[in-house]
Scaffold this active site. Structure first.
Site, PDB file in Angstrom:
ATOM      1  N   LYS A   1       0.801  -1.228   0.000  1.00 31.65           N
ATOM      2  CA  LYS A   1       0.000   0.000   0.000  1.00 31.65           C
ATOM      3  C   LYS A   1       0.838   1.283   0.000  1.00 31.65           C
ATOM      4  CE  LYS A   1      -4.416  -1.306   0.254  1.00 31.65           C
ATOM      5  NZ  LYS A   1      -5.487  -0.804  -0.629  1.00 31.65           N
TER       6      LYS A   1
ATOM      7  N   SER B   1       0.561 -10.166  -0.582  1.00 31.56           N
ATOM      8  CA  SER B   1       0.319  -8.726  -0.592  1.00 31.56           C
ATOM      9  C   SER B   1       0.482  -8.049   0.754  1.00 31.56           C
ATOM     10  CB  SER B   1      -1.086  -8.438  -1.142  1.00 31.56           C
ATOM     11  OG  SER B   1      -2.066  -9.101  -0.358  1.00 31.56           O
TER      12      SER B   1
END
Length: 404
Positions: A56, A306
């Site tokens: 992110k 992720s």
């Protein structure tokens, strides 16, 4: 809705230059255990080792570095269950920008603490990310702060797309890329980058069954909001795709698959045991998809890990859930004679079978029991489904009445 992809390869390549001062080029690790399972090469792109523990920060820093001085002075606001929050907080800290982050109630404690640790103000609001996002928009209206959307922004998508560039550089012979998907920022960014350079590569998105907004949205031809969500994978629990991300996913992603909670927990456990990697349930979604159907994807395959931000208490529960899903826990009831030594004999049989007793309880009062019987309730640890079947077979061969 436009039919034109709103983010280009040039945008992503510029973002790759932009994020260099703050982000890591995360490693690409060969996964021998997944390769053995599928019969062909599988590699893992380890964004769980990125700064702040997820991809992110790539998008957050790309977006915020392009704000004007006047916009930076107004501060930024974001909504996130945790990973985007940390990315925004770190980017804001590095750029000298005040950040306020709205989190859903029940957001993981480590993610909250890390976000505060980077200097952001944290406010809890609502049950779902969409509730927090609505409050962040209201805060934007009240204060003039710049909203840093978790996925539905061209700069955010461009930043996340840098993962795709790195995958092509680190695994130039890749045929399939499997990507966890919530709102679709990472998936759409990777798809844009990869399809521009290697249109032959398949890009597959993975959603949790309990929070899968994309399948119905793609069928409808536009983003459709889920009525409710239920998943341990808070990092991909997004009930409504964005306009920017939906367009790219619709036009460029080859397939969206879903995985169950059992598959997610099994993947977290397997990644911890075999790859020695700590990943959160959302971060393990690609591994879950491969484990569900090892022959489904073209090879060589790259699965994106992720994120790795998981509450230790949740990790313990997920490990137990994963062990149960993998057949490592066996719950059963056994009828034995109600006489001295009966329980000891049963436990001896289990020991001989290699099963470890975790819990044991007697039940003597039951209308189904004979007067000379007792029911023993057992929770056992086994080596897996095959071993569990051997334990059951052994007990039945020894004359025990066994109920699962």
């Amino acid at each position: 809705m436009t039919d034109v992809v709103q983010v280009s390869l040039d945008d992503i390549e510029r973002a790759a230059e932009t994020i260099t001062p703050l982000t890591l080029r995360t490693p690409m690790e060969e996964s021998r255990w997944l390769s053995a399972l599928t019969g062909s090469p599988v590699m893992l792109k380890c964004e769980n080792l990125q700064r702040t523990g997820s991809f992110k920060v790539r998008g957050a820093y790309t977006r915020m570095s392009r704000l004007s001085d006047e916009e930076r002075a107004r501060g930024v606001v974001a909504a996130s269950a945790g990973n985007h929050a940390q990315g925004v907080a770190l980017a804001a800290q590095s750029l000298g920008i005040k950040a306020t982050v709205f989190m859903p109630e029940g957001a993981p404690i480590p993610k909250e603490k890390a976000t505060r640790g980077y200097g952001a103000d944290v406010v809890f609001h609502g049950r779902y990310l969409e509730d927090s996002l609505a409050e962040a928009r209201a805060f934007e209206e009240r204060t003039g702060a710049i909203l840093i959307h978790p996925f539905d922004n061209a700069d955010i998508v461009a930043g996340q797309g840098t993962v795709g560039l790195e995958i092509l550089e680190q695994a130039p012979d890749v045929e399939t890329i499997v990507v966890p998907c919530g709102g679709g920022g990472l998936l759409s960014g990777i798809a844009i980058a990869v399809k521009a350079k290697r249109p032959d590569v398949s890009v597959i998105g993975v959603q949790a069954e309990g929070a899968a907004a994309y399948p119905d949205s793609l069928k409808a031809g536009h983003p459709v909001k889920l009525a409710s969500m239920s998943t341990m994978a808070d990092g991909i629990a997004v009930g409504l795709p964005g306009e920017v991300t939906f367009t790219a996913v619709r036009d460029l992603v080859d397939e969206i698959v879903t995985v169950s909670e059992a598959s997610l927990s099994t993947a977290v456990l397997a990644t911890l045991e075999r790859a020695k990697m700590v990943v959160e349930p959302a971060g393990a979604a690609a591994v879950a998809a491969v484990l569900d159907d090892p022959g489904r994807f073209g090879t060589p395959t790259v699965g994106v890990l992720s994120g790795g931000n998981i509450d230790p208490l949740l990790l313990g529960k997920v490990i137990q859930h994963g062990m149960a899903a993998a057949g490592r826990y066996l719950n059963l009831r056994v009828r034995i004679p109600d006489r001295p030594g009966g329980l000891a004999k049963l436990l001896g049989e289990l020991g001989e079978a290699g099963a470890n007793v975790i819990e044991v309880a007697h039940a003597r009062i039951d209308a189904d029991l004979s007067l000379d019987e007792v029911e023993v309730q057992l929770q056992l640890e086994t080596r897996g489904e095959a071993h569990a079947e051997l334990v059951l077979t052994r007990l039945r061969e020894r004359g025990y009445r066994v109920f699962e």
